[in-house]
Design a protein around this motif. Structure first.
Motif, PDB file in Angstrom:
ATOM      1  N   PRO A   1       4.773   9.077   8.583  1.00 43.94           N
ATOM      2  CA  PRO A   1       4.164   7.813   8.176  1.00 43.94           C
ATOM      3  C   PRO A   1       4.570   6.637   8.907  1.00 43.94           C
ATOM      4  N   THR A   2       6.032   6.422   8.968  1.00 41.98           N
ATOM      5  CA  THR A   2       6.681   5.365   9.773  1.00 41.98           C
ATOM      6  C   THR A   2       5.836   4.845  11.266  1.00 41.98           C
TER       7      THR A   2
ATOM      8  N   ARG B   1       5.073  -4.910   5.332  1.00 43.56           N
ATOM      9  CA  ARG B   1       6.090  -4.577   4.144  1.00 43.56           C
ATOM     10  C   ARG B   1       6.941  -3.341   4.997  1.00 43.56           C
ATOM     11  N   CYS B   2       6.525  -2.673   5.651  1.00 41.23           N
ATOM     12  CA  CYS B   2       7.295  -1.522   6.077  1.00 41.23           C
ATOM     13  C   CYS B   2       8.466  -2.118   7.062  1.00 41.23           C
ATOM     14  N   HIS B   3       9.658  -1.643   6.676  1.00 41.20           N
ATOM     15  CA  HIS B   3      10.857  -2.138   7.335  1.00 41.20           C
ATOM     16  C   HIS B   3      11.330  -0.842   8.008  1.00 41.20           C
ATOM     17  N   THR B   4      10.880   0.112   8.562  1.00 40.83           N
ATOM     18  CA  THR B   4      11.301   1.230   9.103  1.00 40.83           C
ATOM     19  C   THR B   4      12.599   1.677   8.438  1.00 40.83           C
ATOM     20  N   GLN B   5      12.740   2.138   7.167  1.00 43.41           N
ATOM     21  CA  GLN B   5      13.678   2.914   6.436  1.00 43.41           C
ATOM     22  C   GLN B   5      13.537   4.274   6.631  1.00 43.41           C
TER      23      GLN B   5
ATOM     24  N   LEU C   1       0.759  -1.059  -0.053  1.00 44.19           N
ATOM     25  CA  LEU C   1       0.009   0.022   0.029  1.00 44.19           C
ATOM     26  C   LEU C   1       0.751   1.293  -0.157  1.00 44.19           C
ATOM     27  N   GLY C   2       2.021   1.309   0.614  1.00 48.60           N
ATOM     28  CA  GLY C   2       2.859   2.403   0.653  1.00 48.60           C
ATOM     29  C   GLY C   2       2.574   3.230   1.894  1.00 48.60           C
TER      30      GLY C   2
END
Lengths: 244, 127, 134
Positions: A221-222, A204-208, A169-170
Motif C-alpha cells: 500500500p505504501t 497523512r502517510c509518513h512511510t512507516q 483513509l488508511g
C-alpha cells in the motif's frame, strides 16, 4: 506442558459485561497441520462456547480472521500452530486499536466507512459497450497486485496515523483507490484524485511501512500511496488534462 | 458527518508536502554552510564565538544572505513539520484552519523577530 | 504486554505494538522525535541570539559557557540529531520520488551508514573543542 498440547492465551472482552479486557488460557490438543483458527474452533466447540471470533473461508481469501497472533498481525487461518511451537503460550488478541465487538472480533464499521469514501467501484466510459470493456494484458499489469487485496483490515489497524486520525483513509482504502486510478477502464480520475489529495488522504502517510509488514497478501500500500502522491502533484503542477 | 467533511474538503496538502521536501533539500545545503561559516571558516576553532566575531562575519553580504535564507527556510520547514504532526491527530485535524492560522502567525512573528535580531550586528565595521 | 497498560493512549482493548512493526516504523519514530527536538532547539537558538542583540556583554558570557566541554558535547548530540533527521528525510524524499520504495530496509541502512560516517566526521571536527586543539 504436555508434548502434544498447546496453550492459547486469549484476550477476552465483552463490552456489555466487562469493564476491562482480561486474558484467559485454554489448553488445546495438537493435531497435524493445525492452524490457529482450528485451535480456536477446538476451544469454541469443546471448552468455551462464548468465545467470539470472525472467520469465513478458512483459506486466506475472505480476510475475516485477521488478529494479533503471538504479537504479530496475521490471518488465523493461514498461521500454522507448528510455526509457533517455540512459544510457551500463544497470545491471541484482536486487531490493535480497533473497537472490540467481543473477544477477538473487532468492529469494521470505520474501516468500511473509510473504504466507501474512495468510491471503490469501477465507473466505465459511457456509452457502455455491448459486451465488455477491452483491456490489454499490459494494461492489466499495474493493477495485478492491488487487485489482490482481501480487505482484512490488517494494514489500517497497524497504521499509527489511522489510529490517531479517524478521517485518514488508511492504507487499505488508498490501495483500493489506486487500484481504480491505475485501471484503464475507469473514468473517475479527477474525482478520485480530489479525494486522495485532501489532507485526510495520501498526505497523512509518513512511510512507516507498517502496512507492508502486516499485509498477509504481501501487497504494498505504501507504494500505491506514493504513486497517488505523485499523480496528485503532477496534476497540481500541470493542471487538469482531460483524458483523451 | 466525518464523511461530509471529507467530501467537501477543498484543502489539498499537495503544496505543503512539496515545499516540505524542497525546503528539506535546501536546508541540508544552507545548514551545512551556516555551521561551516559559524564555527570553522576564517575562525580559529579554539576561539569561541564573540560579538566582535559575529560582527566581522556579518560584514559580508553573503553571510547575511545565508543567515536570513536559513531563517526563512528553517522556520517554514519546522512549522510545516509541526503542522503535519498536529494534523495526524483528530483533535487538531478538526480545527486545521485554526492550526494553520496559529502556525502562520508564529512563523511570521519569528521571522520578523529573527530579522531584527541581526540588525545590531550588521554594518558595525562599516562594511 | 499488559493489555490495559496503554489505555490512556490507545483505547482500552488493544495489544499495543504488533511486532510486525519494523525498520520503517522506528525510522519514523526517530524522525518525528528529532523533528520535534529540532523545532524546540530552533526557538531556543532564536531566543539566545536575541540576548546578543539586547545585551552584548551577556552574549559573550553565554558563549563562554557554551564553549565548555559539556555544552559542546550537547552540541554534538544536536548535530547527531540533525544528521539523522537529514539522512532519514532524504530517504523519505527518495521514496516520494519512487526510488527504493520496495527496498526500504536496505535504503534505511544505507542512509544510516552515511549518517554514521557524517557523525564520525562531525566528532573529529568537534573533538578539537572538547579536548583542546593539537
Amino acid at each position: 506442558m504436555a508434548e502434544n498440547e498447546i496453550t492459547l492465551k486469549i484476550q477476552r472482552f465483552d463490552p456489555t459485561m466487562d469493564s476491562e479486557p482480561y486474558w484467559q488460557s485454554f489448553k488445546v490438543g495438537l493435531k497435524p497441520s493445525m492452524t490457529v483458527l482450528d485451535a480456536l474452533f477446538e476451544v469454541l466447540n469443546h471448552q468455551d462456547g462464548s468465545l467470539a471470533f470472525r472467520f469465513c473461508c478458512r483459506a486466506g481469501v475472505c480476510g475475516s480472521c485477521a488478529m494479533v497472533i503471538a504479537g504479530k498481525v496475521r490471518l488465523a487461518c493461514e498461521t500454522q500452530i507448528a510455526t509457533l511451537l517455540d512459544k510457551d503460550e500463544i497470545c491471541l488478541s484482536p486487531l490493535p486499536h480497533q473497537k472490540v465487538v467481543k473477544d477477538l472480533a473487532v468492529d469494521y464499521d470505520l474501516f468500511f466507512e473509510r473504504l466507501k469514501r474512495v468510491k471503490p467501484y469501477l465507473v466505465g466510459k459511457e456509452p457502455y459497450p455491448e459486451k465488455e470493456y477491452i483491456q490489454l494484458p499490459k494494461e492489466r499489469v499495474p493493477i495485478n497486485e492491488p487487485i489482490d487485496c482481501i480487505l482484512c483490515g490488517s494494514c489500517t489497524s497497524a497504521c499509527t496515523m489511522a489510529w490517531t486520525n479517524r478521517d485518514y483513509l488508511g492504507p487499505a482504502a488508498l490501495l483500493k483507490s489506486y487500484r481504480f486510478l491505475a485501471d484503464t477502464r475507469d473514468t473517475l480520475k479527477h474525482e478520485r484524485l480530489d479525494i486522495v489529495e485532501s489532507e485526510s488522504g495520501v498526505w497523512r502517510c509518513h512511510t512507516q511501512f507498517n502496512c507492508v509488514e502486516v499485509c498477509p497478501r504481501k501487497l504494498n500500500p505504501t507504494e500505491a500511496i506514493q504513486r497517488q502522491k505523485i499523480a496528485a502533484f503532477k496534476r497540481k503542477l500541470f493542471g487538469r488534462k482531460r483524458k483523451g | 458527518m466525518a464523511d461530509k467533511r471529507l467530501a467537501t474538503s477543498k484543502v489539498a496538502g499537495t503544496w505543503a508536502w512539496f515545499f516540505q521536501r524542497l525546503s528539506a533539500v535546501l536546508l541540508i545545503v544552507l545548514l551545512g554552510v551556516h555551521i561551516w561559516i559559524t564555527h570553522f571558516a576564517d575562525i580559529d576553532p579554539e576561539v569561541h564565538i564573540t560579538v566582535a566575531g559575529v560582527e566581522t562575519r556579518l560584514d559580508q553580504l553573503l553571510y547575511i544572505a545565508v543567515d536570513y535564507a536559513l531563517l526563512a527556510v528553517v522556520l517554514f520547514h519546522g512549522l510545516n513539520g509541526a503542522r503535519t504532526v498536529m494534523l495526524d491527530f483528530d483533535m487538531f485535524a478538526k480545527r486545521h484552519r485554526a492550526v494553520d492560522a496559529a502556525l502562520f502567525i508564529v512563523g511570521v512573528v519569528s521571522l520578523i523577530w529573527g530579522i531584527i535580531v541581526l540588525f545590531p550586528f550588521i554594518g558595525v565595521n562599516g562594511g | 504486554m499488559k493489555v490495559s497498560s496503554f489505555k490512556w493512549l490507545f483505547g482500552r482493548n488493544s495489544e499495543f505494538w504488533p511486532t510486525n512493526m519494523n525498520t520503517g516504523m522506528w525510522a519514523w519514530v526517530g524522525h518525528r522525535l528529532t523533528g520535534i527536538l529540532l523545532v524546540v532547539y530552533l526557538f531556543l537558538h532564536l531566543s539566545f541570539l536575541s540576548q546578543a542583540s539586547l545585551n552584548h556583554d551577556s552574549f559573550d558570557q553565554l558563549m563562554e559557557t557554551m564553549a565548555q566541554p559539556l555544552f559542546v558535547l550537547l552540541d554534538f548530540l544536536l548535530v547527531c540529531a540533525v544528521i539523522f533527521h537529514a539522512m532519514n528525510g532524504l530517504r523519505v524524499v527518495l521514496f516520494d520520488m519512487g526510488i527504493g520504495i520496495r527496498k526500504q530496509k536496505l535504503v534505511f541502512w544505507i542512509m544510516m551508514a552515511i549518517s554514521a560516517v557524517l557523525v564520525l566526521v562531525g566528532f573529529w571536527l568537534i573533538s578539537v573543542l572538547i579536548f583542546g586543539g593539537a
